[in-house]
Design a protein around this motif. Sequence first.
Motif, short mmCIF file in Angstrom:
data_model
loop_
_atom_site.label_atom_id
_atom_site.label_comp_id
_atom_site.label_asym_id
_atom_site.label_seq_id
_atom_site.Cartn_x
_atom_site.Cartn_y
_atom_site.Cartn_z
N ARG A 81 15.01 80.58 39.90
CA ARG A 81 13.68 80.64 39.31
C ARG A 81 13.44 79.43 38.42
NH1 ARG A 81 14.13 86.80 36.94
NH2 ARG A 81 14.46 87.89 38.94
N ASP B 216 15.61 78.38 35.19
CA ASP B 216 17.04 78.65 35.28
C ASP B 216 17.83 77.38 35.01
OD1 ASP B 216 16.71 81.30 35.93
OD2 ASP B 216 17.14 81.06 38.07
N ARG C 61 20.79 86.39 33.83
CA ARG C 61 20.84 85.98 35.24
C ARG C 61 22.15 85.28 35.59
NH1 ARG C 61 17.30 85.62 38.76
NH2 ARG C 61 17.52 83.39 39.31
N THR D 161 25.23 84.51 37.24
CA THR D 161 25.79 84.96 38.51
C THR D 161 26.30 83.77 39.29
OG1 THR D 161 25.35 86.27 40.52
CG2 THR D 161 23.62 84.79 39.79
#
Length: 261
Positions: free
Chosen positions: A78, A81, A237, A239
């Motif tokens: 996104r 990010d 987020r 990951t």
Amino acid sequence: MDTEAQHTERDRSPGPATGPTGEGSRSVRRSPSGRSARMSLRTAALAGAACTAVVLLFSRFVLQPFLIPSGSMEPALREGDRILVNKLAYDEDSGPARGDVVVFDGAGSFAPPEPTDNPVSSVVREGLATLGLAEPADTDFVKRVVGTGGDRVVCCDRQGRIEVNGAAVDESYLYPGDTASEADFDIVVPEGRLWVMGDHRSSSRDSRDHLGSPGGGMVPVDRVIGRAEWIGWPAGRWTSLGGTDAFRHVPESDRSGGGHG
């Protein structure tokens, strides 16, 4: 009167707290503390500079933060990010593979070959971008590799899927509602180059948009900065950006291609 005079004289005489000797003693007592404070500040400044240098070197050569400037790679990435780009992911014997998300310098392929930014502001911006604190340079891009040297990439088959070397690719990573491509193309990727596309196909300017540009929209492998490995920020987020099995059935090309098909 003599007694009063003697008291007066004694009052005028320098004492340990107020006389020159006293002042000198206090001065001596303060000096080590002052020097210690200056040394502490100097040590802290040197330590800070050393840490900054280490971080910059690590970011430049090993693992660099990269701020995502747009939504062209949604839903995987996104806007806003901060990803971590592994600069040691590739070498002469192992280059980018189909499905990899890569960051690359698009100067000469996706952007003008010689940016005209002010040299001073370019250095400052590059330093901040290296730490992930500013948007990347206008010539830096993040896309997914769809074709490597020798691959024939065609859009689209009867089911609206991209084909690579004759095999249809089910791209589960695409933005919901997007098609593989609204523009048809049939190309063969030259050796040493990559065909790259964004996951948000309807909102991505990628190799399709540069077919008529120098290089035909293909990115030189030696312009790849690294492979996107993790989303490091925002914390919610965090990951790993694992690979995709979308290309597992694609056969290897004969590596004899070198132009448009």
